[in-house]
Structure formats: structure tokens, C-alpha cells
Enzyme design. Structure first.
Site, PDB file in Angstrom:
ATOM      1  N   ALA A  17     -71.201 -27.455  22.553  1.00 46.19           N
ATOM      2  CA  ALA A  17     -71.990 -27.817  21.552  1.00 46.19           C
ATOM      3  C   ALA A  17     -72.164 -26.770  20.288  1.00 46.19           C
ATOM      4  O   ALA A  17     -72.768 -26.984  19.311  1.00 46.19           O
ATOM      5  CB  ALA A  17     -73.422 -28.209  21.786  1.00 46.19           C
ATOM      6  N   ASP A  64     -69.959 -21.035  30.620  1.00 41.35           N
ATOM      7  CA  ASP A  64     -68.674 -21.196  30.653  1.00 41.35           C
ATOM      8  C   ASP A  64     -68.412 -22.549  31.917  1.00 41.35           C
ATOM      9  O   ASP A  64     -68.835 -22.334  32.813  1.00 41.35           O
ATOM     10  CB  ASP A  64     -67.717 -20.123  31.163  1.00 41.35           C
ATOM     11  CG  ASP A  64     -66.217 -20.469  31.332  1.00 41.35           C
ATOM     12  OD1 ASP A  64     -65.995 -21.658  31.274  1.00 41.35           O
ATOM     13  OD2 ASP A  64     -65.721 -19.423  31.422  1.00 41.35           O
ATOM     14  N   SER A 146     -60.251 -38.993  25.612  1.00 38.98           N
ATOM     15  CA  SER A 146     -59.185 -38.971  24.227  1.00 38.98           C
ATOM     16  C   SER A 146     -58.480 -40.199  24.342  1.00 38.98           C
ATOM     17  O   SER A 146     -58.245 -40.881  25.334  1.00 38.98           O
ATOM     18  CB  SER A 146     -58.318 -37.611  24.361  1.00 38.98           C
ATOM     19  OG  SER A 146     -57.174 -37.645  23.690  1.00 38.98           O
ATOM     20  N   TYR A 159     -52.702 -31.537  28.379  1.00 40.52           N
ATOM     21  CA  TYR A 159     -53.653 -31.955  27.923  1.00 40.52           C
ATOM     22  C   TYR A 159     -54.125 -33.449  28.017  1.00 40.52           C
ATOM     23  O   TYR A 159     -54.845 -33.820  28.606  1.00 40.52           O
ATOM     24  CB  TYR A 159     -53.864 -31.806  26.316  1.00 40.52           C
ATOM     25  CG  TYR A 159     -54.890 -32.454  25.522  1.00 40.52           C
ATOM     26  CD1 TYR A 159     -56.393 -31.712  25.667  1.00 40.52           C
ATOM     27  CD2 TYR A 159     -54.860 -33.626  24.937  1.00 40.52           C
ATOM     28  CE1 TYR A 159     -57.122 -32.333  25.060  1.00 40.52           C
ATOM     29  CE2 TYR A 159     -56.033 -34.190  24.416  1.00 40.52           C
ATOM     30  CZ  TYR A 159     -57.241 -33.455  24.316  1.00 40.52           C
ATOM     31  OH  TYR A 159     -58.302 -34.162  23.909  1.00 40.52           O
ATOM     32  N   VAL A 160     -53.041 -34.175  27.967  1.00 36.37           N
ATOM     33  CA  VAL A 160     -53.036 -35.812  27.960  1.00 36.37           C
ATOM     34  C   VAL A 160     -53.501 -36.161  29.432  1.00 36.37           C
ATOM     35  O   VAL A 160     -54.326 -36.991  29.553  1.00 36.37           O
ATOM     36  CB  VAL A 160     -51.612 -36.359  27.574  1.00 36.37           C
ATOM     37  CG1 VAL A 160     -51.851 -37.811  27.744  1.00 36.37           C
ATOM     38  CG2 VAL A 160     -51.495 -36.008  26.234  1.00 36.37           C
TER      39      VAL A 160
HETATM   40  P1  NAD Z   1     -63.321 -27.677  19.541  1.00 40.50           P
HETATM   41  O1  NAD Z   1     -62.348 -26.933  19.759  1.00 40.50           O
HETATM   42  O2  NAD Z   1     -63.542 -27.573  17.955  1.00 40.50           O
HETATM   43  O3  NAD Z   1     -64.763 -27.186  20.215  1.00 40.50           O
HETATM   44  C1  NAD Z   1     -64.737 -27.274  21.626  1.00 40.50           C
HETATM   45  C2  NAD Z   1     -65.750 -26.699  21.961  1.00 40.50           C
HETATM   46  O4  NAD Z   1     -66.129 -26.471  23.097  1.00 40.50           O
HETATM   47  C3  NAD Z   1     -66.072 -25.139  21.283  1.00 40.50           C
HETATM   48  O5  NAD Z   1     -67.283 -25.022  20.904  1.00 40.50           O
HETATM   49  C4  NAD Z   1     -65.711 -24.227  22.475  1.00 40.50           C
HETATM   50  O6  NAD Z   1     -66.445 -22.922  22.453  1.00 40.50           O
HETATM   51  C5  NAD Z   1     -66.171 -24.899  23.640  1.00 40.50           C
HETATM   52  N1  NAD Z   1     -65.578 -24.739  24.801  1.00 40.50           N
HETATM   53  C6  NAD Z   1     -64.350 -24.540  24.986  1.00 40.50           C
HETATM   54  N2  NAD Z   1     -63.910 -24.129  26.337  1.00 40.50           N
HETATM   55  C7  NAD Z   1     -65.221 -24.072  27.078  1.00 40.50           C
HETATM   56  C8  NAD Z   1     -65.912 -23.560  28.299  1.00 40.50           C
HETATM   57  N3  NAD Z   1     -64.966 -23.089  29.252  1.00 40.50           N
HETATM   58  N4  NAD Z   1     -67.061 -23.622  28.510  1.00 40.50           N
HETATM   59  C9  NAD Z   1     -68.091 -24.252  27.406  1.00 40.50           C
HETATM   60  N5  NAD Z   1     -67.718 -24.351  26.312  1.00 40.50           N
HETATM   61  C10 NAD Z   1     -66.276 -24.479  25.974  1.00 40.50           C
HETATM   62  O7  NAD Z   1     -63.015 -29.190  20.056  1.00 40.50           O
HETATM   63  P2  NAD Z   1     -63.195 -30.702  19.433  1.00 40.50           P
HETATM   64  O8  NAD Z   1     -61.989 -30.803  18.767  1.00 40.50           O
HETATM   65  O9  NAD Z   1     -64.652 -30.768  18.852  1.00 40.50           O
HETATM   66  O10 NAD Z   1     -63.132 -31.286  20.966  1.00 40.50           O
HETATM   67  C11 NAD Z   1     -64.165 -31.702  21.639  1.00 40.50           C
HETATM   68  C12 NAD Z   1     -63.960 -32.610  22.773  1.00 40.50           C
HETATM   69  O11 NAD Z   1     -63.542 -33.608  22.338  1.00 40.50           O
HETATM   70  C13 NAD Z   1     -62.995 -31.900  23.845  1.00 40.50           C
HETATM   71  O12 NAD Z   1     -63.033 -32.387  24.899  1.00 40.50           O
HETATM   72  C14 NAD Z   1     -61.513 -32.397  23.007  1.00 40.50           C
HETATM   73  O13 NAD Z   1     -60.660 -32.546  24.125  1.00 40.50           O
HETATM   74  C15 NAD Z   1     -62.010 -33.667  23.016  1.00 40.50           C
HETATM   75  N6  NAD Z   1     -61.024 -34.412  21.865  1.00 40.50           N
HETATM   76  C16 NAD Z   1     -61.019 -33.968  20.635  1.00 40.50           C
HETATM   77  C17 NAD Z   1     -60.228 -34.731  19.685  1.00 40.50           C
HETATM   78  C18 NAD Z   1     -59.838 -34.071  18.294  1.00 40.50           C
HETATM   79  O14 NAD Z   1     -58.788 -34.460  17.819  1.00 40.50           O
HETATM   80  N7  NAD Z   1     -60.456 -32.942  17.960  1.00 40.50           N
HETATM   81  C19 NAD Z   1     -59.683 -35.940  20.055  1.00 40.50           C
HETATM   82  C20 NAD Z   1     -59.931 -36.493  21.377  1.00 40.50           C
HETATM   83  C21 NAD Z   1     -61.131 -35.850  22.138  1.00 40.50           C
END
Ligand code: NAD
Length: 255
Positions: A17, A64, A146, A159-160
Site C-alpha cells: 500500500a 514483507d 493481472s 510474472y504471467v
Molecule cells: P508497484 O511496484 O508500483 O508497487 C508494488 C508495491 O508492493 C510497492 O509499494 C512495493 O514496496 C510492495 N511490495 C513489493 N514486494 C513486497 C513484499 N514482499 N512485501 C510487501 N510489499 C511488497 O506495483 P503496482 O504496479 O502498483 O502493482 C501492484 C499490483 O498490481 C502487483 O501485484 C502487480 O503485479 C499488479 N498489477 C500491476 C499492473 C501494472 O501494470 N502496474 C498490471 C496488472 C497487475
């Protein structure tokens, strides 16, 4: 305030978050009147400050998700501070740091470390919250998946496939937990301009235009576009929906 699962106001953990989609989700759930536990690798104090300044209720916790002990402690702290727990949004994930490349170039170690967060981290969080939800008479889990496993997107197979695993977990866990009145649903965003993505020029170059051009609503997707689906799965309006995944991508993939 009555905090039974039937009550519209819930206590909800949102992982990841501190930024991007997770931060937007935390804000939106707080605007709906929920009490939010914002969790991330470092306590997301900025997210919580913004929410409380806007009149919402939130606390920040460092956890984490790939560390089962830290996750248990996160859930314990949530229950101790807020008195209970009705919702979990599994948003934390490894995505925005990925550099797209052919699958032969992605080492098994890299697959493992990504799975530690995207799959096992999510399982850790589910395993930690479910006993509390069971004894409280129910709860809601929303997994951020996703669009990629629906489409079969190349050059980021680790990832996928991790998100494909989460899709399967969402459906199977919904069946397993239905009798406990715990609803499990997924939200599958398209390529979203989170802060992390905006810091990755290669992802932007390879995915931004192609994503936009395949959409019925041909514009960039931003974190705010994702929040309504999560709000819905936490609301009373979705109380007979479980095991479903809502694709939120401007009409690119039709699920
Ligand atoms: P981001 O990288 O901007 O943010 C992800 C957040 O998760 C960060 O604040 C990070 O510190 C936190 N994080 C990472 N590893 C962690 C861990 N081990 N424990 C706790 N927190 C952790 O990502 P985003 O682009 O906002 O994506 C968020 C979610 O949405 C992810 O699950 C991602 O796979 C999914 N998603 C993203 C997209 C995209 O295009 N951005 C598309 C589809 C799905």
C-alpha cells in the site's frame, strides 16, 4: 459500531500500500468508510497520513509478505489495534521492476524469488487471515491478479505464470472457504501507470502503446481505474459473488 461481516464497514489489510495500485486501493477503501491497514516492506506512513488527513481511518504496518512470521505479526497487530479483521487485499507483487526478455534468459532463481512474493506471499497472507475470518463468521479476500494470464503475454513468463497461479488459487480458495462465508475474488488490471511502472522506461516503451491500442477505451490506465472493482468486492453488493475475476483493462480482454 457493529463490526460483524454483514456490516458495511470493514477492517481491511491492503498489502503493497506504499505506492501505485495498492495506495490507490487503500485510499478508496478508506473513502468508503473502511478502516485500512496499509502494509508494505517499509511502513507506508505517507499513505496513512494522506488517508487520515482526508478524514479516513488507517494504520501503517511494515511487513514483507514473503516472510510468514512478519505476516502473522501484521495480522496480530491489526487485530490488536483495530479489534478485528474482515478483509484482505493481496496487492503486493513484483511487477514494475521486471525488464521484459525472452524466457530462456529468465533464470530459475529469478522465477523463485518472484514466486516468493507473488504466489507464496499471497498464500502467507491468506493463511494468516483465514482463521480469524472463520471465527468471526466470514470475510472477504480480493487478489490483484493481472490481465496477462488471460492474454498469454510474452517476455515475462515468470510474472504471467505467477498471476496464473493466483487465478487458480482465487477460484479454488473460493470453493474451499465458501462454507466459512469467506468470499475470494480477483481483480485483473491491464498495464497500469503506477509509480513503479513510470520508473521503468523499458516497460513503458514496450507495453504502454501496445496496451493502449488494444483497448476499447484507448487511453492509459492509471491506479485509480482499478479501485472501483476492489470497492465492489468489499461491498454488500457482491455478497453472492465468489471465485470470480473482474478484468479491469478498458475493454482489452473480454473475460
Ligand atoms: P508497484 O511496484 O508500483 O508497487 C508494488 C508495491 O508492493 C510497492 O509499494 C512495493 O514496496 C510492495 N511490495 C513489493 N514486494 C513486497 C513484499 N514482499 N512485501 C510487501 N510489499 C511488497 O506495483 P503496482 O504496479 O502498483 O502493482 C501492484 C499490483 O498490481 C502487483 O501485484 C502487480 O503485479 C499488479 N498489477 C500491476 C499492473 C501494472 O501494470 N502496474 C498490471 C496488472 C497487475
Amino acid at each position: 459500531m457493529n463490526k460483524t461481516p454483514e456490516h458495511p464497514s470493514k477492517r481491511i489489510i491492503v498489502t503493497g500500500a506504499a505506492s501505485g495500485i495498492g495506495r490507490a486501493i487503500a485510499h478508496s477503501l478508506a473513502r468508503q468508510g473502511h478502516a485500512v491497514v496499509a502494509a508494505d516492506l517499509k511502513a507506508p506512513d505517507a499513505t496513512v497520513k494522506e488517508i487520515t488527513q482526508a478524514g479516513g481511518q488507517a494504520i501503517a504496518i511494515a511487513a514483507d509478505v514473503s516472510n510468514a512470521l512478519q505476516v502473522k505479526e501484521m495480522v496480530r497487530a491489526c487485530i490488536e489495534t483495530l479489534g478485528g479483521l474482515e478483509g484482505l487485499v493481496n496487492n503486493a507483487g513484483v511487477f514494475s521492476s521486471i525488464v521484459p526478455r525472452p524466457f530462456e534468459q529468465i533464470s530459475i532463481d529469478e522465477w523463485r524469488s518472484l514466486y516468493e512474493v507473488n504466489v507464496f506471499g499471497l498464500v502467507n497472507c491468506c493463511q494468516a487471515v483465514v482463521p480469524h475470518m472463520r471465527s468471526a463468521g466470514g470475510g472477504r479476500i480480493v487478489n490483484i491478479i493481472s490481465g496477462t494470464p488471460f492474454k498469454g503475454v510474452p517476455f515475462m513468463l515468470h510474472y504471467v505464470s505467477s498471476k496464473g497461479a493466483v487465478l487458480g488459487i482465487t477460484r479454488s480458495l473460493a470453493r474451499e472457504l465458501g462454507s466459512a462465508n469467506i468470499l475470494v475474488n480477483g481483480v485483473a488490471p491491464g498495464f497500469t501507470l503506477s509509480e513503479g511502472v513510470m520508473d521503468n522506461p523499458i516497460q513503458l516503451e514496450k507495453l504502454r502503446e501496445i496496451s493502449k491500442n488494444t483497448r476499447s477505451l484507448a487511453r492509459d490506465q492509471v491506479p485509480q481505474d482499478v479501485v472501483g472493482a476492489v470497492d465492489f468486492f468489499m461491498s454488500e453488493g457482491s455478497s453472492f459473488i465468489t471465485g470470480q475475476t473482474l478484468v479491469v483493462d478498458g475493454g482489452s480482454h473480454f473475460n
